[in-house]
Design a protein around this motif. Structure first.
Motif, PDB file in Angstrom:
ATOM      1  N   ALA A  28       0.696  -1.295   0.067  1.00 55.84           N
ATOM      2  CA  ALA A  28       0.054   0.125   0.037  1.00 55.84           C
ATOM      3  C   ALA A  28       0.859   1.397   0.040  1.00 55.84           C
ATOM      4  O   ALA A  28       0.609   2.298  -0.533  1.00 55.84           O
ATOM      5  N   GLY A  29       1.872   1.149   0.624  1.00 59.14           N
ATOM      6  CA  GLY A  29       2.788   2.414   0.878  1.00 59.14           C
ATOM      7  C   GLY A  29       3.400   2.754  -0.558  1.00 59.14           C
ATOM      8  O   GLY A  29       3.801   3.781  -0.921  1.00 59.14           O
ATOM      9  N   GLY A  30       3.952   1.495  -0.967  1.00 57.87           N
ATOM     10  CA  GLY A  30       4.807   1.620  -2.356  1.00 57.87           C
ATOM     11  C   GLY A  30       3.715   2.139  -3.366  1.00 57.87           C
ATOM     12  O   GLY A  30       4.104   3.082  -4.418  1.00 57.87           O
ATOM     13  N   TYR A  31       2.430   1.669  -3.523  1.00 60.41           N
ATOM     14  CA  TYR A  31       1.496   2.171  -4.454  1.00 60.41           C
ATOM     15  C   TYR A  31       1.152   3.677  -4.205  1.00 60.41           C
ATOM     16  O   TYR A  31       1.204   4.548  -5.060  1.00 60.41           O
ATOM     17  N   LEU A  47       5.978  -0.456  -8.637  1.00 57.86           N
ATOM     18  CA  LEU A  47       6.730  -0.134  -7.451  1.00 57.86           C
ATOM     19  C   LEU A  47       6.087  -0.729  -6.154  1.00 57.86           C
ATOM     20  O   LEU A  47       6.863  -1.384  -5.206  1.00 57.86           O
ATOM     21  N   ALA A  48       4.903  -0.696  -6.321  1.00 58.74           N
ATOM     22  CA  ALA A  48       3.987  -1.480  -5.167  1.00 58.74           C
ATOM     23  C   ALA A  48       4.275  -2.900  -5.102  1.00 58.74           C
ATOM     24  O   ALA A  48       4.617  -3.585  -3.931  1.00 58.74           O
ATOM     25  N   ALA A  49       4.644  -3.625  -6.146  1.00 60.74           N
ATOM     26  CA  ALA A  49       4.822  -5.104  -6.148  1.00 60.74           C
ATOM     27  C   ALA A  49       6.157  -5.215  -5.751  1.00 60.74           C
ATOM     28  O   ALA A  49       6.567  -6.342  -5.095  1.00 60.74           O
ATOM     29  N   ILE A  50       7.116  -4.575  -6.139  1.00 62.41           N
ATOM     30  CA  ILE A  50       8.549  -4.684  -5.818  1.00 62.41           C
ATOM     31  C   ILE A  50       8.660  -4.403  -4.103  1.00 62.41           C
ATOM     32  O   ILE A  50       9.259  -5.089  -3.557  1.00 62.41           O
ATOM     33  N   ALA A  51       7.946  -3.585  -3.706  1.00 65.83           N
ATOM     34  CA  ALA A  51       8.159  -3.152  -2.380  1.00 65.83           C
ATOM     35  C   ALA A  51       7.466  -4.410  -1.591  1.00 65.83           C
ATOM     36  O   ALA A  51       7.676  -4.759  -0.415  1.00 65.83           O
ATOM     37  N   GLY A  52       6.118  -4.700  -2.140  1.00 61.22           N
ATOM     38  CA  GLY A  52       5.458  -5.873  -1.302  1.00 61.22           C
ATOM     39  C   GLY A  52       6.276  -7.275  -1.278  1.00 61.22           C
ATOM     40  O   GLY A  52       6.198  -7.880  -0.513  1.00 61.22           O
TER      41      GLY A  52
END
Length: 68
Positions: A28-31, A47-52
């Motif tokens: 959620a934060g990356g998104y 970006l959200a997928a990479i962060a998650g």
């Protein structure tokens, strides 16, 4: 009946518990950061997928579970 059926919290959270808690929060934060920075949903989603995935990679490859 005076018995309580409530389940108490564990005294200490394990590494796996923290990984499972961090994955959706980082997603959620990356998104949010990606949407603010790029303004396009494909870049924000990437970006959200990479962060998650970072906590998952940590839990599977860098610090794998051990049978004790």
């Amino acid at each position: 009946m005076t018995e309580s059926s409530a389940v108490g919290l564990p005294e200490r959270f394990s590494r796996a518990d923290l990984i499972l808690a961090c994955m959706p929060l980082l997603f959620a934060g990356g998104y949010a950061v990606g949407a603010a920075a790029f303004g396009a949903w494909p870049a924000a989603l990437a970006l959200a997928a990479i962060a998650g995935c970072l906590p998952m990679v940590d839990g599977l490859f860098w610090n794998p579970p051990r049978v004790e």
